[in-house]
Write an enzyme that holds these catalytic residues in place. Structure first.
Site, PDB file in Angstrom:
ATOM      1  CG  HIS A 189      38.599 112.315  44.523  1.00  9.03           C
ATOM      2  ND1 HIS A 189      37.555 113.137  44.216  1.00  9.03           N
ATOM      3  CD2 HIS A 189      39.675 113.122  44.700  1.00  9.03           C
ATOM      4  CE1 HIS A 189      37.964 114.394  44.250  1.00  9.03           C
ATOM      5  NE2 HIS A 189      39.235 114.413  44.528  1.00  9.03           N
ATOM      6  NE  ARG A 201      43.074 119.009  48.237  1.00  9.18           N
ATOM      7  CZ  ARG A 201      42.658 118.289  47.186  1.00  9.18           C
ATOM      8  NH1 ARG A 201      42.511 118.879  46.012  1.00  9.18           N
ATOM      9  NH2 ARG A 201      42.423 117.001  47.304  1.00  9.18           N
ATOM     10  CD  GLU A 256      39.212 123.031  43.983  1.00  7.71           C
ATOM     11  OE1 GLU A 256      39.371 121.909  43.471  1.00  7.71           O
ATOM     12  OE2 GLU A 256      39.417 123.253  45.188  1.00  7.71           O
ATOM     13  CG  ASP A 305      36.465 119.685  42.012  1.00  8.80           C
ATOM     14  OD1 ASP A 305      35.625 118.868  41.596  1.00  8.80           O
ATOM     15  OD2 ASP A 305      36.943 119.634  43.155  1.00  8.80           O
ATOM     16  CB  CYS A 310      47.779 120.173  41.547  1.00  9.43           C
ATOM     17  SG  CYS A 310      46.233 120.891  42.164  1.00  9.43           S
TER      18      CYS A 310
END
Length: 582
Positions: free
Chosen positions: A198, A342, A445, A469, A516
């Site tokens: 991330h 989200r 995911e 993921d 995404c």
């Protein structure tokens, strides 16, 4: 002396500037810039820490019992000498005055400088004094930590007129990196991390060159070294020769020209050569990013990572009102375009500063990627979750909002969320608080979610595929671990089959589907995703123009006809290259 360090390229482009080291410490050290008016305060904090530690050491020495070993008194004398040495505190004060570092950062930066000088000493006894220096600085940092204002954070400031700065660290959290997103640093380098960690994702969202997983960069690079980051090749050139420097400056200028050319596409609809319209959405971390998304030509926000509102706060969760204002700001900024929010995706490489419940449930998790994260964490904290849902539904009164649930793997999780939504909506009705229509979606995911997709689809309005993921869990690869980064393979046939299956199932059931994850913003995968039937991409605003250019040159029907070749081969990447897709 010029040398090179190699790592993983995670954000393209070239950055040239002076190195700013965020040295690691046994203590957590705050790193932030201070305003000119705050410089005397930070200087005084440095001096106060020195004086207090000197007083403590003097008291310890004077109170030694008569039978104490002579070596102990001598050691305390050495520590006293070090704490009073102008090479430590006075030099740290120079960092405060010249670079506007806070006191803790200045001391840790100067420790790094002096520690390397000790390492280079030929005399073994003198080399071993580095440990004494570290202990002295740790004492001073402890004093500063007790004095620190808990409200202070990573506060960027304008460095106009000074040399460009590049951040070098063993690692840096996404929350800390967001603190520098206003242009203070032009690139960054870390010792650890992978392409889809991330921290790397945030770097791409900031549109700055970055190289991670270098292993030794923070040890080899010195404060103020001139450094070139080659974000395309994953190379870091330290103290480059004039010829090399000029070559990279030329590449910088070429890159700027290319970006300017692509910027002209921002208002051009993304339509393939055979007339297939493709939606181009943006991923954002903070509400202020919505303006950049709009400027890049985004038709909506496909992923608002709400967890960044929860991070870097000392464990204090944002209130409902604070969240509502953040979501409302993003919704209004998009001027009627949809915003997909989200729910908080805390866990793995995006931890909170401390456990919100304070009961130790979240500490010392053996494998955080498989632990209490994302929707699992939200459902375990129902008060927090209802608070976030209320804020999101209130924000929907200001424009179209879609609610996205991360890491769903069980039907019962989706049913629990739907029950929670029903209660929240009733509360808002009872309180006469306006809301709009909110579509509900799930992220695919986890392979389990892909396998039970037929059962999930009747309960949702849309699906978003989180490829980062999905690849991680399909291949059992920790995407933040550079030691297995070479096994993280988006082209793996299992990944390709899952993507094609999910996209096909959603289209057959008339449900919206988007990607995404990082694959959406990587032009190497654009043709493959178009061939699978994907017509909605969500990526960082800086990547929209590159992907849109690829879409405008593609013929979706021809790509779809070639898809069986890709899915039927044991090496899809080889096929993609042969077809000219990758």
């Amino acid at each position: 002396m010029s040398f090179q360090v190699f790592g993983t390229a995670v954000s393209r482009g070239v950055a040239i500037g002076r190195a700013v080291l965020v040295a690691s410490s046994r203590l957590d050290v705050a790193h932030y810039f201070v305003d000119e008016a705050q410089v005397p305060v930070e200087v005084a904090r440095c001096h106060a820490a020195r004086d207090q530690v000197a007083e403590e050491l003097t008291l310890l020495r004077d109170q030694l019992p008569p039978d104490a070993p002579a070596e102990l008194a001598a050691l305390l004398d050495v520590h006293l000498m070090l704490v009073r040495d102008e090479a430590l505190v006075d030099a740290a004060v120079d960092w405060v005055r010249e670079r506007h570092y806070n006191a803790e950062w200045a001391l840790s930066a100067q420790l790094e400088v002096l520690a390397r000088q000790f390492d280079e000493m030929e005399d073994e006894y003198l080399r071993e004094r580095k440990a004494d220096l570290e202990q002295v600085v740790e004492r001073m940092l402890s004093v500063l930590a007790r004095q620190a204002d808990p409200t202070l954070g990573l506060a960027p400031r304008d460095f106009a007129g000074e040399d460009p700065l590049l951040l070098v660290a063993a690692d840096i959290s996404p929350a800390d990196l967001l603190g520098f997103r206003d242009g203070v640093f032009k690139g960054f380098i870390t010792d650890i991390g992978g392409k889809t960690s991330h921290t790397a994702i945030v770097a791409r969202s900031m549109d700055i060159p970055a190289v991670v997983g270098t292993r030794e960069a923070s040890r080899l690079i010195r404060q103020d070294d001139w450094v070139v980051i080659d974000g395309d090749a994953g190379a870091v050139i330290v103290n480059p020769s004039p010829i090399v420097l000029e070559e990279y400056r030329f590449r910088q200028r070429q890159s700027e020209l290319e970006r300017a050319r692509l910027a002209r596409l921002r208002h051009t609809p993304a339509v393939t050569l055979d007339g297939e319209a493709v939606q181009m959405h943006a991923n954002i971390e903070l509400p202020g990013d919505a303006k950049a998304a709009l400027a890049a030509g985004a038709e909506g926000v496909g992923l608002f990572r709400s967890e960044f509102l929860f991070m870097g706060r000392g464990g204090q969760l944002p209130s409902e009102e604070e969240q509502y204002e953040a979501y409302r700001e993003a919704v209004e900024a998009m001027q009627g375009r949809p915003v997909t929010i989200r729910t908080v995706d805390i866990g793995a490489d995006k931890p909170l500063d401390r456990a919100p419940a304070g009961d130790g449930r979240y500490d010392h998790v053996l494998n955080p990627a498989l632990g209490l994260r994302a929707i699992r964490w939200s459902l375990s904290e129902p008060a927090m979750f209802r608070q976030q849902l209320r804020a999101i539904y209130r924000a929907s009164a200001h424009g179209p909002v879609r609610l996205l649930l991360p890491m769903v793997a069980h039907m019962k999780e989706l049913r629990q969320v739907r029950d929670c939504i029903t209660r929240v909506r009733q509360q808002l009705v009872d309180n006469q608080q306006p809301t709009g229509q909110v579509e509900l979606g799930v992220m695919i995911e986890i392979p389990a979610a892909a396998l039970i997709l037929d059962a999930l689809l009747p309960l949702v309005d849309f699906v978003s595929i989180g490829t980062n993921d999905l690849i991680q869990y399909t291949l059992a690869i920790d995407r933040a671990d550079e030691s297995v980064a070479h096994l993280y393979d988006p082209w793996h046939p299992a990944v390709m089959q899952l993507l094609a299956t999910v996209i096909g199932a959603c289209r057959a059931r008339g449900k919206g589907v988007s990607v995404c994850g990082e694959m959406a913003g990587d032009v190497a995968f654009t043709d493959a995703l178009l061939a699978m039937g994907l017509r909605s991409f969500s990526m960082h605003p800086s990547q929209i123009a590159f992907v849109k250019q690829r879409i405008l040159r593609a013929d979706a029907s021809k790509l779809a006809a070639q898809l069986p070749q890709l899915l039927g081969d044991e090496d899809p990447e080889r096929v993609a290259k042969r077809l000219g897709w990758a």
